[in-house]
Scaffold this active site. Structure first.
Site, PDB file in Angstrom:
ATOM      1  N   CYS A  99       0.870  -1.178   0.000  1.00  0.00           N
ATOM      2  CA  CYS A  99       0.000   0.000   0.000  1.00  0.00           C
ATOM      3  C   CYS A  99       0.906   1.228   0.000  1.00  0.00           C
ATOM      4  O   CYS A  99       1.746   1.364   0.878  1.00  0.00           O
ATOM      5  CB  CYS A  99      -0.874   0.055   1.242  1.00  0.00           C
ATOM      6  SG  CYS A  99      -1.214  -1.533   2.033  1.00  0.00           S
ATOM      7  N   GLU A 162      -7.411   9.175   1.580  1.00  0.00           N
ATOM      8  CA  GLU A 162      -6.943   8.794   0.257  1.00  0.00           C
ATOM      9  C   GLU A 162      -8.068   8.436  -0.692  1.00  0.00           C
ATOM     10  O   GLU A 162      -9.128   7.957  -0.272  1.00  0.00           O
ATOM     11  CB  GLU A 162      -6.023   7.559   0.362  1.00  0.00           C
ATOM     12  CG  GLU A 162      -4.801   7.752   1.230  1.00  0.00           C
ATOM     13  CD  GLU A 162      -3.949   6.505   1.330  1.00  0.00           C
ATOM     14  OE1 GLU A 162      -2.719   6.664   1.497  1.00  0.00           O
ATOM     15  OE2 GLU A 162      -4.487   5.381   1.256  1.00  0.00           O
TER      16      GLU A 162
END
Length: 249
Positions: A99, A162
């Site tokens: 990630c 995000e």
């Protein structure tokens, strides 16, 4: 963000002392993330540390990210990592294979057509974090599935906000962990992952839990169902793509 809000965010960052954090992780905070609006339109760039301060997140600062999932072709098992203790955000937590963020620092990672920028970033970070050679994760073999918009505090100071691109890839990979990035890794099948979720005291990153809750197991079923010659193939999921930005905030 307005220029005034941007200036306020930078001023807030100036008051944060990184000297007590791991020096390698602190240096990575200088990387420049791609700022976006809620529709994932690029609107600028900002250093990673400013983007991850909850003070700025609470004012609406939002950036682009990706979550990569590497599956083993032979049995469809998913490669997990456990984030290193040295990480500034979400240390010691289990999560998907990798990630991270496409960066404004690299022109190739700003290309939006066919999600090229996030794919390039994914292969770069898989090598950085897990030591997987980029030749084993070709950019064109990632299958994009959707984008999620989420917000998650890590501590009182840090957090994530995000638009996160979800990428699957099926590949036989050689893992040589960067111990400053990850403290453990392993392959799991669906039942093993569910058992980890149910295990008291197990800790997972919030985005991974969100993706697993709403999407992962269904996609995983399809991946196993659509085998070719006994092997799972991520590109076979192309018909499942949902190109909306799915709000999970």
């Amino acid at each position: 963000m307005t220029s005034r809000a941007t200036q306020a965010a930078q001023a807030a960052m100036a008051t944060v002392d990184l000297s007590n954090y791991d020096p390698e992780q602190s240096k990575l905070m200088d990387e420049r993330c791609i700022l976006v609006d809620e529709n994932d339109n690029a609107i600028g760039a900002m250093d990673k540390k400013t983007c991850h301060l909850m003070e700025n997140i609470n004012k609406g600062l939002l950036h682009r990210a990706f979550s990569a999932f590497v599956f083993r072709p032979s049995d469809g098992k998913l490669l997990l990592q456990r984030r290193a203790t040295e990480k500034i955000t979400f240390p010691d937590m289990w999560t998907n294979t990798c990630c991270s963020h496409p960066l404004d620092d690299f022109e190739a990672e700003k290309v939006e057509k066919d999600q090229l920028g996030v794919r390039v970033a994914a292969t770069r970070k898989l090598e950085h974090e897990l030591g997987i050679p980029q030749s084993q994760t070709p950019v064109d073999q990632f299958q994009y599935l959707t984008r999620i918009h989420y917000l998650a505090p890590s501590s009182g100071l840090w957090g994530e906000h995000e638009v996160d691109y979800i990428l699957f890839i099926t590949a036989d990979v050689d893992v040589t962990p960067n111990v400053n990035e990850i403290r453990d890794h392993k392959y799991v099948d669906k039942a093993e992952l569910q058992a980890m979720f149910d295990e008291p005291g197990s800790s997972f990153t919030p985005w991974f839990k969100l993706i697993a809750r709403d999407f992962l197991f269904g996609w995983w079923d399809e991946l196993l169902r659509r085998k070719v010659d006994g092997k799972v193939v991520a590109k076979n999921l192309v018909g499942l793509v949902d190109d909306r930005v799915i709000a999970m905030v």
